[in-house]
Design a protein around this motif. Sequence first.
Motif, PDB file in Angstrom:
ATOM      1  N   ILE A 195       0.841  -1.209   0.000  1.00  0.00           N
ATOM      2  CA  ILE A 195       0.000   0.000   0.000  1.00  0.00           C
ATOM      3  C   ILE A 195       0.872   1.254   0.000  1.00  0.00           C
ATOM      4  CG2 ILE A 195      -1.621   1.356   1.393  1.00  0.00           C
ATOM      5  CD1 ILE A 195      -2.746  -1.384   2.397  1.00  0.00           C
ATOM      6  N   ARG A 196       1.853   1.260   0.898  1.00  0.00           N
ATOM      7  CA  ARG A 196       2.719   2.431   1.022  1.00  0.00           C
ATOM      8  C   ARG A 196       3.515   2.674  -0.256  1.00  0.00           C
ATOM      9  NH1 ARG A 196       6.907   0.766   4.696  1.00  0.00           N
ATOM     10  NH2 ARG A 196       7.820  -0.003   2.759  1.00  0.00           N
ATOM     11  N   ASN A 197       4.173   1.634  -0.755  1.00  0.00           N
ATOM     12  CA  ASN A 197       5.056   1.819  -1.915  1.00  0.00           C
ATOM     13  C   ASN A 197       4.285   2.189  -3.174  1.00  0.00           C
ATOM     14  OD1 ASN A 197       7.097   1.221  -0.191  1.00  0.00           O
ATOM     15  ND2 ASN A 197       7.638  -0.737  -1.097  1.00  0.00           N
ATOM     16  N   ASN A 198       3.092   1.630  -3.335  1.00  0.00           N
ATOM     17  CA  ASN A 198       2.263   2.015  -4.491  1.00  0.00           C
ATOM     18  C   ASN A 198       1.883   3.490  -4.415  1.00  0.00           C
ATOM     19  OD1 ASN A 198       2.389  -0.529  -5.589  1.00  0.00           O
ATOM     20  ND2 ASN A 198       0.389  -1.173  -4.822  1.00  0.00           N
ATOM     21  N   SER A 199       1.573   3.943  -3.211  1.00  0.00           N
ATOM     22  CA  SER A 199       1.201   5.364  -3.061  1.00  0.00           C
ATOM     23  C   SER A 199       2.401   6.271  -3.324  1.00  0.00           C
ATOM     24  CB  SER A 199       0.635   5.627  -1.655  1.00  0.00           C
ATOM     25  OG  SER A 199       1.652   5.690  -0.678  1.00  0.00           O
ATOM     26  N   VAL A 200       3.586   5.831  -2.918  1.00  0.00           N
ATOM     27  CA  VAL A 200       4.788   6.640  -3.132  1.00  0.00           C
ATOM     28  C   VAL A 200       5.115   6.740  -4.620  1.00  0.00           C
ATOM     29  CG1 VAL A 200       7.271   6.800  -2.714  1.00  0.00           C
ATOM     30  CG2 VAL A 200       5.743   6.135  -0.852  1.00  0.00           C
ATOM     31  N   GLN A 201       4.936   5.646  -5.335  1.00  0.00           N
ATOM     32  CA  GLN A 201       5.234   5.660  -6.773  1.00  0.00           C
ATOM     33  C   GLN A 201       4.372   6.680  -7.519  1.00  0.00           C
ATOM     34  OE1 GLN A 201       4.863   1.593  -8.052  1.00  0.00           O
ATOM     35  NE2 GLN A 201       6.606   0.912  -6.818  1.00  0.00           N
ATOM     36  N   GLU A 202       3.150   6.887  -7.042  1.00  0.00           N
ATOM     37  CA  GLU A 202       2.244   7.831  -7.694  1.00  0.00           C
ATOM     38  C   GLU A 202       2.330   9.238  -7.104  1.00  0.00           C
ATOM     39  OE1 GLU A 202      -1.649   6.173  -7.457  1.00  0.00           O
ATOM     40  OE2 GLU A 202      -1.090   4.305  -8.494  1.00  0.00           O
ATOM     41  N   LEU A 203       3.122   9.392  -6.053  1.00  0.00           N
ATOM     42  CA  LEU A 203       3.206  10.677  -5.359  1.00  0.00           C
ATOM     43  C   LEU A 203       3.945  11.715  -6.197  1.00  0.00           C
ATOM     44  CD1 LEU A 203       2.726  12.238  -2.641  1.00  0.00           C
ATOM     45  CD2 LEU A 203       5.023  11.476  -1.979  1.00  0.00           C
ATOM     46  N   VAL A 204       3.377  12.901  -6.275  1.00  0.00           N
ATOM     47  CA  VAL A 204       4.043  14.031  -6.939  1.00  0.00           C
ATOM     48  C   VAL A 204       4.361  15.079  -5.887  1.00  0.00           C
ATOM     49  CG1 VAL A 204       2.911  13.628  -9.150  1.00  0.00           C
ATOM     50  CG2 VAL A 204       1.816  15.149  -7.469  1.00  0.00           C
ATOM     51  N   PHE A 205       5.273  15.947  -6.219  1.00  0.00           N
ATOM     52  CA  PHE A 205       5.652  17.020  -5.298  1.00  0.00           C
ATOM     53  C   PHE A 205       4.393  17.796  -4.915  1.00  0.00           C
ATOM     54  CE2 PHE A 205       7.718  21.166  -4.263  1.00  0.00           C
ATOM     55  CZ  PHE A 205       8.570  20.691  -3.263  1.00  0.00           C
ATOM     56  N   PRO A 206       4.154  17.993  -3.610  1.00  0.00           N
ATOM     57  CA  PRO A 206       2.849  18.503  -3.162  1.00  0.00           C
ATOM     58  C   PRO A 206       2.620  19.999  -3.351  1.00  0.00           C
ATOM     59  CG  PRO A 206       4.263  18.107  -1.287  1.00  0.00           C
ATOM     60  CD  PRO A 206       5.015  17.623  -2.487  1.00  0.00           C
ATOM     61  N   PHE A 207       3.460  20.653  -4.117  1.00  0.00           N
ATOM     62  CA  PHE A 207       3.245  22.061  -4.444  1.00  0.00           C
ATOM     63  C   PHE A 207       3.267  22.225  -5.962  1.00  0.00           C
ATOM     64  CE2 PHE A 207       4.942  22.024  -0.151  1.00  0.00           C
ATOM     65  CZ  PHE A 207       4.071  22.894   0.505  1.00  0.00           C
ATOM     66  N   ASP A 208       2.704  23.328  -6.438  1.00  0.00           N
ATOM     67  CA  ASP A 208       2.579  23.529  -7.880  1.00  0.00           C
ATOM     68  C   ASP A 208       3.931  23.566  -8.573  1.00  0.00           C
ATOM     69  OD1 ASP A 208      -0.140  23.597  -7.614  1.00  0.00           O
ATOM     70  OD2 ASP A 208      -0.255  25.796  -7.474  1.00  0.00           O
ATOM     71  N   LYS A 209       4.919  24.128  -7.898  1.00  0.00           N
ATOM     72  CA  LYS A 209       6.256  24.194  -8.497  1.00  0.00           C
ATOM     73  C   LYS A 209       7.309  24.223  -7.394  1.00  0.00           C
ATOM     74  CE  LYS A 209       6.175  29.260  -8.759  1.00  0.00           C
ATOM     75  NZ  LYS A 209       6.330  30.445  -9.623  1.00  0.00           N
ATOM     76  N   LYS A 279       1.257  15.877   6.048  1.00  0.00           N
ATOM     77  CA  LYS A 279      -0.157  16.131   5.735  1.00  0.00           C
ATOM     78  C   LYS A 279      -0.313  16.596   4.296  1.00  0.00           C
ATOM     79  CE  LYS A 279      -1.762  17.139  10.422  1.00  0.00           C
ATOM     80  NZ  LYS A 279      -2.194  18.179  11.391  1.00  0.00           N
ATOM     81  N   LYS A 280       0.598  17.458   3.856  1.00  0.00           N
ATOM     82  CA  LYS A 280       0.570  17.919   2.461  1.00  0.00           C
ATOM     83  C   LYS A 280       0.720  16.741   1.501  1.00  0.00           C
ATOM     84  CE  LYS A 280       0.472  22.534   2.746  1.00  0.00           C
ATOM     85  NZ  LYS A 280      -0.569  23.360   2.079  1.00  0.00           N
ATOM     86  N   MET A 281       1.648  15.845   1.809  1.00  0.00           N
ATOM     87  CA  MET A 281       1.860  14.693   0.926  1.00  0.00           C
ATOM     88  C   MET A 281       0.689  13.717   0.994  1.00  0.00           C
ATOM     89  SD  MET A 281       5.988  13.934   1.060  1.00  0.00           S
ATOM     90  CE  MET A 281       6.251  14.049   2.828  1.00  0.00           C
ATOM     91  N   ARG A 282       0.066  13.596   2.166  1.00  0.00           N
ATOM     92  CA  ARG A 282      -1.116  12.718   2.258  1.00  0.00           C
ATOM     93  C   ARG A 282      -2.271  13.264   1.425  1.00  0.00           C
ATOM     94  NH1 ARG A 282       0.468  12.156   8.074  1.00  0.00           N
ATOM     95  NH2 ARG A 282       1.443  10.096   8.210  1.00  0.00           N
ATOM     96  N   GLN A 283      -2.346  14.574   1.321  1.00  0.00           N
ATOM     97  CA  GLN A 283      -3.383  15.171   0.472  1.00  0.00           C
ATOM     98  C   GLN A 283      -3.182  14.822  -0.998  1.00  0.00           C
ATOM     99  OE1 GLN A 283      -3.171  19.349   1.437  1.00  0.00           O
ATOM    100  NE2 GLN A 283      -3.969  19.049   3.509  1.00  0.00           N
ATOM    101  N   LYS A 284      -1.956  14.432  -1.353  1.00  0.00           N
ATOM    102  CA  LYS A 284      -1.636  13.993  -2.715  1.00  0.00           C
ATOM    103  C   LYS A 284      -1.668  12.477  -2.836  1.00  0.00           C
ATOM    104  CE  LYS A 284      -0.788  18.106  -4.450  1.00  0.00           C
ATOM    105  NZ  LYS A 284      -1.576  18.671  -5.576  1.00  0.00           N
ATOM    106  N   GLY A 285      -2.154  11.790  -1.792  1.00  0.00           N
ATOM    107  CA  GLY A 285      -2.350  10.345  -1.883  1.00  0.00           C
ATOM    108  C   GLY A 285      -1.331   9.496  -1.150  1.00  0.00           C
TER     109      GLY A 285
END
Length: 801
Positions: A195-209, A279-285
């Motif tokens: 679960i964790r690793n799949n979510s990390v693979q799809e994780l993007v930087f939690p800010f626009d730039k 929390k910011k990264m959790r908002q991105k999945g």
Amino acid sequence: MCNKREIKISVRNLVEFILRSGDLDISFRSMSRAVEGTRAHQKVQKSKDENYQSEVTLKHSFEYKGFIFMIEGRADGIIKERVEDSIQIDEAEVEKQSISNICIDEIKSTNKPLERIDENHNQVHWAQVKCYAYIYCLQNKLDTIDVQLTYFHLETEVTKCIRKKLSLMDLEEFFYNILDKYIVWANFTFQWTIIRNNSVQELVFPFDKYRIGQRELAISVYRTIRDGQKIFVQAPTGIGKTISTLFPTVKAFSEGHTSKVFYLTAKTIARQVAEEAFKKMRQKGLRFKTLTLTAKDKICFKEESRCAPEYCEYANGHFDRVNDALLDILNNEDELSRAIIEVYSKKYNICPFEFSLDLAIWADCVICDFNYVFDPRVYLRRFFDFNGNDYTFLIDEAHNLVDRSREMFSATLFKKSFLDLKRVFKDKEPKIAKALNKVNTYMLKMKKLCGKENFYIQKKMPNDIIQILNSLMSESEEFLAKKQGTEGHKELLELFFEALSFTRILELYDDRYVTYVEKDNRDIKLKIFCLDPSYLLSEAVKRGKASVFFSATLSPIEYFKDILGGNKNDKIMILPSPFDKKNLLLMIASNVSTRYKDRENSYNIIADYIEATVSNKKGNYMVFFPSYRYMKAVYERFTEKHPRYNTIIQTNTMTEEEREEYLNKFRHNPRETLISFAVMGGIFSEGVDLKGDRLSGAIIIGVGLPQICLERNIIKDYFNERNNKGFNYAYMYPGMNKVLQSAGRVIRTEKDRGIVLLIDDRFSYNYYKRIFPKEWRHNIQVFSPEHTKIMTTSFWYNSNS
């Protein structure tokens, strides 16, 4: 780890986790037993002959029920019993046959009468030694082996050995029975890893730039973890250091480059920033289990943090319920914050602090204070028993680690405490009183070494105090264990642990230490003082694989690299400010001396400089001073000369509520100007995040030099001998760090605009300017309050146009 079914656990953690039950008891007796247990091991091991091999590491990797288990431990002893064979055969055959028997020995200390201990006394003890025996049999192709529990009676120092001969088949059955009970936890770990690793693979930087420097920092952190290295990073305030270190670490985690992250800080506010980043990264999945460790005294539900079943209902039967609580919280929560831990602790009626420590085993990231990794007295041994762990240490606000580590690796005793307590125990506990008096007499002897001076310094270790302190601890144990609540108990308990700390730190003593005696009012202080923590810090970070030291104020970075245990192969990184330099007006008032001898003559002109700085824009301002006394004097002069301004002043005994109330006065869109008077290096000069118009400027009085004192001068002398930079290491660099931290309160985001005024002629000297960060190169010299007012008028006018 990648999506592999890999489980790494120590023998001790495995058997204690599966078989534990009953009460949590961290009474004095159990705490002192832990200390005495180490001594008992050493005494038993030293008493053995050459056939006894101590502290033998055993490791076993194997596949079972779809998992790859990596189980390791350290046997207290392996006994290789030899016999003389009268038959004449060749030497190789003699060597082969002369070992008649192998026995795995596990040493346990006890206060229980030995005649009351039989083979059914403690099944966890047997489980531990059986697991070691099984691994040894496998690795050495043995069909049978002996296992032995050696009980060492702490008072009489008599031992009792209980020994059994077991077959490989019996040991194998026992070993896999333990594993079968652990499979539910192994399954949880495996499922969570996916679960964790799949979510990390799809994780993007939690800010626009990315801000300027953020991507570069993130890449360097990732590579540092991947390659198992150390890096020292100076990243300016506002760059987003926390997310820029955590995001690449999370990515490295899912790729198998690290198995646990320790995010280490000195202050609560920094831990909160780390929590917000997750929390910011959790908002991105992101799915990632993070634990924030809270100090025992703060999280304890009772008035007194005493873990004894007769006193605390949460300790009573704790181990009967804690594994159910673990499974519940782990299946339902990712953010293991203090509030969440308290909810589940009350639900299952268990100790929240011990529950937190158990959760640390299952957490992907542990957010905690420096001391949980670095302090030799309290670091988390459950994680660091073995070297070669692939942990990552993210060390936030690393500049704070210099003085913190010096204190972690030092220890202090005060004479008066022993004398006062001797009087309490003189009639009722004469043996304890006698032991206390011996320490008091020793301290008097050390006082005489001072002669006419107020201090005495020696490089050699004070060996002669060890036996005296050990005697005191030995005489105190029975009283402390049995007479809780009586007169003198609390004070003696404190002295016991001070003496214990002193003897433990003495074990680290080398040429980086000095011993000093100092007359302290009517008292005498004896301190073993770590002058250079670099070696001990470098050894501590070996408990993990990779370390990232980062701060906005690691300047000069070579100094911090040196003092924090770096070597020539470790990387350094200095990032530029991401903000437009036009957003900061940096002024230097170099016509004022704030040296101690000149301070009384500076009050009026400093008051005028403050007024000139704040007069052109309604807003909130902070004025930082090198001491409370100086601050109070200028505060009184300023409020007398300029009474129309709203002012607040820091005190040196503020509660959490008072601190919060103080900061709440820095409001958005202020209707009147607020001027805060505070101390450099204090609670409001670091970690305070007043964004936007909550802070319009900072005025910094002096170069922040620590107060001249014995310890600073000892540090100065030591580094003068080592590298001829004694003043810099003891005074200049720590002082400028306070200045940089204080100035860093002003610009927090790309939209912030503000003023920093530095008041001291030394700021114009080249050897200070060399420490300035690059973004300070556009500083402007002002020569009077009137000139300052002109410059601030122009700055705010251009800001509004």
